[in-house]
Design a protein around this motif. Structure first.
Motif, PDB file in Angstrom:
ATOM      1  N   THR A   1      96.397  57.723  17.975  1.00 36.03           N
ATOM      2  CA  THR A   1      95.756  56.895  18.988  1.00 36.03           C
ATOM      3  C   THR A   1      94.470  56.298  18.432  1.00 36.03           C
ATOM      4  N   ALA A   2      94.242  55.040  18.752  1.00 37.44           N
ATOM      5  CA  ALA A   2      93.056  54.348  18.259  1.00 37.44           C
ATOM      6  C   ALA A   2      91.783  55.076  18.687  1.00 37.44           C
ATOM      7  N   GLU A   3      91.786  55.617  19.900  1.00 39.00           N
ATOM      8  CA  GLU A   3      90.601  56.327  20.389  1.00 39.00           C
ATOM      9  C   GLU A   3      90.279  57.549  19.525  1.00 39.00           C
ATOM     10  N   LYS A   4      91.298  58.333  19.211  1.00 37.83           N
ATOM     11  CA  LYS A   4      91.079  59.541  18.401  1.00 37.83           C
ATOM     12  C   LYS A   4      90.682  59.171  16.969  1.00 37.83           C
ATOM     13  N   LEU A   5      91.326  58.157  16.404  1.00 39.27           N
ATOM     14  CA  LEU A   5      90.986  57.749  15.045  1.00 39.27           C
ATOM     15  C   LEU A   5      89.547  57.231  14.995  1.00 39.27           C
ATOM     16  N   ALA A   6      89.162  56.441  15.975  1.00 41.89           N
ATOM     17  CA  ALA A   6      87.786  55.928  16.021  1.00 41.89           C
ATOM     18  C   ALA A   6      86.798  57.093  16.104  1.00 41.89           C
ATOM     19  N   HIS A   7      87.104  58.082  16.934  1.00 44.11           N
ATOM     20  CA  HIS A   7      86.234  59.251  17.057  1.00 44.11           C
ATOM     21  C   HIS A   7      86.118  59.976  15.720  1.00 44.11           C
ATOM     22  N   ASP A   8      87.257  60.179  15.034  1.00 47.44           N
ATOM     23  CA  ASP A   8      87.254  60.850  13.726  1.00 47.44           C
ATOM     24  C   ASP A   8      86.397  60.115  12.707  1.00 47.44           C
ATOM     25  N   LEU A   9      86.352  58.788  12.808  1.00 47.61           N
ATOM     26  CA  LEU A   9      85.616  57.968  11.841  1.00 47.61           C
ATOM     27  C   LEU A   9      84.200  57.627  12.297  1.00 47.61           C
ATOM     28  N   ASN A  10      83.775  58.188  13.441  1.00 48.51           N
ATOM     29  CA  ASN A  10      82.468  57.880  14.013  1.00 48.51           C
ATOM     30  C   ASN A  10      82.280  56.383  14.232  1.00 48.51           C
TER      31      ASN A  10
END
Length: 140
Positions: free
Chosen positions: A50-59
């Protein structure tokens, strides 16, 4: 360190729709949750996250993920196999970008995009030999 990639992950804004699209191409997931889908590619994993989780992982924010200028490629043993796979991708809901055709360097390629715009190239390369499992042979 050896040259290698073990996982390719694409951000999915609609994970369920993306998973359904790849399933319609005949891809079988080996793991799926609400946030991620993994596919086994014989020594390499491909993931939809999910884009949301990936964005969170990448700050980052989802808006800062971008799409980049990458192409995922699959090589086939013949021009006919390229045509068949390309047509299947378009029939499944992919967007035609470039119909397969001979290319200046001696190969045969076509490009399409999945429903979220990730670009795929299907190719036959006369300079690269594939083994019986469709993997590129080393040293070519």
């Amino acid at each position: 360190m050896a040259n290698r990639i073990t996982l390719i992950t694409l951000a999915a804004r609609d994970l369920q729709a993306q998973a359904a699209f790849y399933k319609s191409l005949g891809w079988e997931s080996e793991f799926q949750s609400d946030d991620v889908v993994f596919y086994n590619l014989s020594g390499l994993k491909f993931g939809l996250y999910t884009a949301e989780k990936l964005a969170h992982d990448l700050n980052k924010s989802v808006d800062d993920l971008g799409t980049g200028a990458q192409t995922l490629a699959v090589n086939f043993a013949s021009k006919a196999e390229v045509d068949t796979a390309y047509d299947a991708a378009i029939t499944a809901g992919g967007t035609a970008l470039k119909r397969p055709d001979d290319i200046f360097w001696g190969g045969y390629t076509g490009s399409w995009a999945d429903p979220e715009g990730h670009v795929w190239e299907y190719a036959w390369n006369p300079f690269w030999e594939l083994d019986e499992n469709g993997k590129l042979k080393d040293g070519v």
